[in-house]
Design an enzyme around this catalytic site. Structure first.
Site, PDB file in Angstrom:
ATOM      1  N   SER A  38      -9.484  -0.263   7.623  1.00  0.00           N
ATOM      2  CA  SER A  38      -9.005  -0.140   6.252  1.00  0.00           C
ATOM      3  C   SER A  38      -8.350  -1.349   5.625  1.00  0.00           C
ATOM      4  O   SER A  38      -8.032  -1.304   4.445  1.00  0.00           O
ATOM      5  CB  SER A  38      -8.037   1.042   6.165  1.00  0.00           C
ATOM      6  OG  SER A  38      -8.761   2.236   6.373  1.00  0.00           O
ATOM      7  N   SER A  93      -9.426   2.080   3.388  1.00  0.00           N
ATOM      8  CA  SER A  93      -8.593   2.817   2.479  1.00  0.00           C
ATOM      9  C   SER A  93      -7.647   1.925   1.670  1.00  0.00           C
ATOM     10  O   SER A  93      -7.060   2.399   0.702  1.00  0.00           O
ATOM     11  CB  SER A  93      -7.752   3.846   3.244  1.00  0.00           C
ATOM     12  OG  SER A  93      -6.998   3.212   4.239  1.00  0.00           O
ATOM     13  N   LYS A 122       0.828  -1.211   0.000  1.00  0.00           N
ATOM     14  CA  LYS A 122       0.000   0.000   0.000  1.00  0.00           C
ATOM     15  C   LYS A 122       0.856   1.251   0.000  1.00  0.00           C
ATOM     16  O   LYS A 122       1.895   1.306   0.688  1.00  0.00           O
ATOM     17  CB  LYS A 122      -0.903  -0.030   1.229  1.00  0.00           C
ATOM     18  CG  LYS A 122      -1.905   1.112   1.354  1.00  0.00           C
ATOM     19  CD  LYS A 122      -2.786   0.872   2.580  1.00  0.00           C
ATOM     20  CE  LYS A 122      -3.784   2.004   2.790  1.00  0.00           C
ATOM     21  NZ  LYS A 122      -4.617   1.768   3.981  1.00  0.00           N
TER      22      LYS A 122
END
Lengths: 483, 455
Positions: free
Chosen positions: A170, A146, A71
């Site tokens: 997330s 997210s 990420k």
């Protein structure tokens, strides 16, 4: 191939193919040296222990050759790390995050950085400054956030595993919406050094994978003490490889029925019930637990997280790294440069949260908001501690609804925030939590089943998860467009 | 001015000389090129985390103990939202003693805590140097119990002494006036300062006058932060720097609480050196030396220890004091070294004093022996024997020379006999010259007097 006839290419193939371990090869040659060098004197120094240790290192690379997606809020040296934000467009960190170093040491191959809501603030990846990611199961829908990019990448077979971050859900929420496994470890289980901080007391890094065993394998590499992170546990992680196959006979699972009363999609409730029934059939004991303060979890989260974020994001000022606003004329000073840089660089959701957080910390409001929220936070933790006297894990759906359409909630931040109702408690309490695939809706959208465990007891969650996975008829489902 | 009482509280910032910075491994090297002593952590790069430097905490525990503070067993860290984290509010209720106008005063301390230093900038360009960022600072905050600029300086000196601080302390006074007899505090101003004690006094004196003028005119003092402009001798408001008064303090989530156990405190206590004020008192009472001399001799810890040891060895503290304050200090200053780096030790001084005491050498010769010992490190006895400096005490030997000198100098000899007693001085000088200073002056005097009186 006879030992005397070993060649470089032959050894490489044998070791890579698993026919020989590096240690076996090394030991063979060391023995040969010992047997022959008395007559030859070809060596001045023989490195017996060091060589065997090195061979063991080579053998012990548990993720050798495994591609992993990371990420974009996690630092990768020399490689753009944008946090999904314009303010870090093109920023290349001078160091690797601890988790990245560990993955590389384990032989993994980082294939890329994944898209996310800006600075991990969001539940849909629509707040990325670089455009939204789409759900592989339905391209007009959100993948969750997210860590939307990380979840979508695994679901679409772009990588066998990714690592994401979870501050309010997330990892788990996008895992649920994309039909993959997502694990948020206990706070302190994995080092945060190199993670662009959003909320320092809530953030954790964790794996997204297709199977529970894979999640365990990746967690094993990520976890462990780190002198660079004062909040990381100094205890070494347990051996997670012996958990499988997972057995749930006698495992007690608690359900906070009250929490499921309102606003949960009926298909989600059905899937939740079906998963519980499956576990129950395998010997688990399901009962009710009472978590009376869970109803305050979302407002507490949306005070604590933005407060910490408002401080953590203060460093993005255009001086040392990232975007710096162009100023017209020499008259403009530092304050103006800061203001313009941040106005240009941050998106609407980030600005919203910085303002909210600044307000909650400001003189006159600090006690009423921040301190008060922290107190309620410990009440929520007390609820769970009491529950764990009677159960080994608490079960809930991961999200109240399956994936909604892109754009559907973008203008209603509050509606977006309320979707976090089942995930934020694990962050506020620091407890480990996992989201497991629990089937598909009629519209073929994934649903997630969530378990929350005792501190540092990821093992129980993985064990239960594996049991569910082995029984589940949906375990082989893949997104039709990306099968 | 007589109608006002001055009230001053001081904030002192002292840089700790730990090997690394407060939160990272960087070493701060004075004079390094800009931004050479940095790393991702003290630069505040994205994703970095602070880890506390244990030595800095140890230093501050010791400082706290030295100032009689109560050390709180568990301290947390706060973030002061100004980009960098602040540090534990560790210590409370301490006090500092100092001498002022012959009296011992004490000032209560409000707190001592650790902070990290900030970035330095170039005022002529918008360049920043992060070398100092993250260096540990000890902040010592006193209660507003000082009542004159002179007192404030005496307090600063006392703190500097306790910390054994080298270089300039940053002392920032908070100063206000109130009508004599009033118990309420007036509005205060804060004066930023980084410079000498002299500038600090000038700044405070000016500020007292400025505030008095305002109050006399019936107006109110504005609470603000001021800078002292040495060129004009006035304090001026710091313009443009709208420091947010609201720092939005909240507990630092990246650091765990510091636990200071009772064991830690017990272990630290004995390692604290005797404090300067106590040591001065002891020198005055035990060694019977004057307060002024005690002040000089406790100027630095090595000096005080040298004197203490020499006095103990020789049993003659006053003599030691004189030698140290006189000739030894002269030699140190000329060589530009500190006493701890000198080759001369208390043992040297002791031996020198013994040699004078048993008349092996005269006081005058002893001076040159000290010079030699300072240069070479050799013990005085060795120098005296190598150079043949021992006094001549053989009376017949001296008498021979005396007779010779008297014969060669009939004029002065006669002057003496005629009543000019002072003339003997010249003759003594001649004898000393003839013996290259080695004749025992007392004996010379006696013999000369005898010789000149008879005859």
């Amino acid at each position: 191939m006879a030992p005397g006839a070993w060649t470089v290419t032959g050894i490489r193939a044998a070791v890579a193919g698993g026919d020989l371990s590096a240690r076996e090869v090394c030991a063979h040659y060391l023995d040969r040296i010992a047997a022959t060098d008395g007559r030859l004197h070809a060596f001045t120094t023989v490195l017996r222990e060091a060589a065997l240790a090195r061979a063991d290192e080579v053998d012990a690379r548990p993720l050798l050759g495994v591609p992993i997606a990371v990420k974009d809020v996690i630092c990768t040296r020399g490689v753009p790390t944008t946090a999904g934000s314009r303010i870090l467009a093109g920023y290349r960190p001078p160091y690797d995050a601890t988790v990245v170093s560990r993955l590389l040491d384990a032989g993994a191959v980082i294939v890329g950085k994944t898209n996310c809501d800006e600075f991990a603030m969001g539940s849909s990846t629509e707040h990325s400054a670089y455009g939204p990611t789409r759900n592989p199961w339905a391209l007009d829908r959100i993948p969750g956030g997210s860590s939307g990019g990380a979840a979508a990448a695994v679901a679409a077979g772009q990588a066998p595993a990714s690592i994401g971050t979870d501050t309010g859900g997330s990892i788990r929420q996008p895992a649920a919406l994309c039909g993959v496994v997502g694990l948020k470890p206990t706070y302190g289980r994995v080092s945060r050094y190199g993670l662009l901080a959003f909320a320092s007391s809530l953030d954790q890094i964790g794996p997204l994978t297709w199977t529970v065993a894979d999640a365990a394998a990746v967690l094993q590499v990520l976890a462990g003490p780190d002198p660079r992170d004062a909040t990381a546990s100094t205890e070494p992680p347990p051996d997670l490889s012996r958990l499988f196959p997972g057995n749930v006979r006698g495992t007690r699972i608690g359900v906070p029925r009250v929490a499921l009363a309102d606003g949960v999609d009926p298909e989600v409730l059905d899937a939740f019930g079906a998963a519980l029934a499956m576990l129950s059939d395998r010997g688990a004991e399901v009962c009710d637990v009472d978590l009376p303060h869970m109803q305050y979890a979302v407002p507490v989260y949306y005070l604590v997280a933005p407060a910490e974020a408002s401080s953590n994001l203060a460093r993005y000022d255009g001086v040392r790294y990232g975007h710096r606003a162009k100023l017209d004329g020499a008259a403009a000073g530092v304050s103006e440069m800061y203001a313009r840089t941040r106005s240009e660089g941050f998106g609407a959701e980030v600005k919203r949260r910085i303002m909210l957080g600044t307000y909650a910390l400001s003189a006159g409001y600090y006690d009423a908001y921040y301190v008060h929220a922290q107190r309620v936070r410990s009440l929520i933790r007390n609820d769970f501690d009491r529950a764990f006297a009677a159960v080994d894990a608490v079960a809930m759906p991961t999200t109240p609804t399956p994936a909604f359409r892109i754009g559907e909630r973008i203008d209603d931040p509050l509606a977006m925030y309320l979707g976090d109702v089942f995930t934020v408690s694990a962050n506020l309490t620091g407890l480990p939590a996992i989201s497991l695939p629990a089937g598909l809706t009629q519209a073929r959208l994934p649903i997630g089943f969530q378990l929350v465990g005792r501190p540092f007891d990821e093992a129980t969650l993985l064990r239960i998860g594996d049991a569910l996975e082995r029984d589940a008829p949906w375990s082989d489902e893949r997104p039709p467009a990306f099968a | 001015m007589e109608k006002y009482e001055i009230v001053i509280g001081l904030e002192i910032h002292a840089e700790l000389c730990t090997e690394s910075k407060l939160f990272c491994n960087c070493a701060y090297i004075f004079g390094a090129l800009a931004n050479d002593c940095t790393c991702p952590i003290c630069l505040g790069m994205p994703g970095t985390l602070p880890v506390i430097n244990r030595r800095a905490v140890e230093f501050s525990v010791r400082a706290g103990l030295a100032m009689g503070c109560e050390i709180t067993p568990s301290s947390k860290f706060d973030r002061k939202n100004y980009f960098y984290p602040d540090l534990p509010k560790n210590y409370q209720n301490g006090q500092v003693s100092f001498e002022f106008e012959g009296e011992l005063r004490t000032v209560a301390l409000r707190r001592i805590h650790l902070e990290e230093d900030a970035v330095t900038g170039d005022p002529t360009r918008s360049f920043m140097d992060f070398n100092r960022a993250g260096v540990p600072l000890l902040e010592i905050v006193s209660e507003p119990e000082l009542h004159s600029p002179e007192e404030a300086i005496a307090y600063c000196r006392a703190v500097k002494e306790i910390l054994e601080y080298k270089g300039s302390l940053r002392c920032e006074p908070n100063l206000s006036l109130r009508p004599k007899g009033s118990k309420e505090l007036g509005t205060r101003t804060e004066i930023k300062n980084k410079n000498s004690f002299q500038e600090l006094i000038d700044a405070m004196e000016y500020e007292v006058k400025r505030q008095a003028r305002i109050l006399d005119a019936g107006e109110e003092v504005v609470q603000e932060t001021l800078l002292f402009d040495a060129s004009t001798g006035k304090t001026v408001a710091m313009r443009g720097k709208e420091e947010a008064d609201d720092y939005r303090y909240f507990p630092e989530p990246d650091l765990v609480h510091v636990q200071i156990s009772d064991e830690w405190i017990e272990e630290s206590q004995p390692t604290l050196p005797e404090l300067p004020a106590a040591r001065r008192k002891r020198f005055i009472s035990d060694y019977d030396i004057s307060p002024d001399n005690a002040e000089f001799l406790t100027n630095t810890r090595p000096l005080a220890e040298f004197f203490d040891e020499a006095a103990r060895l020789s049993g003659e503290p006053t003599t030691c004091a004189n030698w140290i304050m006189g000739d030894l200090t002269r030699l140190l200053n000329t060589a530009e070294i500190e006493i701890q780096d000198a080759k001369v030790t208390p043992a040297h001084l002791n031996e020198l004093i013994q040699l004078i005491g048993d008349a092996t050498i005269s006081g005058k010769i002893a001076k040159s022996v000290l010079d030699d010992a300072f240069e070479t490190g050799k013990m005085p006895k060795q120098i005296v024997s190598e150079k043949g400096l021992a006094q001549i005490t053989d009376t017949s030997e001296i008498e021979t020379i005396v007779l010779q000198v008297v014969e060669e100098n009939p004029g002065p000899a006669q002057d003496y006999r005629d009543g000019t007693k002072k003339a003997i001085g010249f003759l003594v000088g001649q004898v000393m010259r003839a013996t290259r200073g080695k004749a025992n002056p007392q004996l010379v005097n006696e013999i000369l007097t005898r010789v000149l009186s008879t005859d």
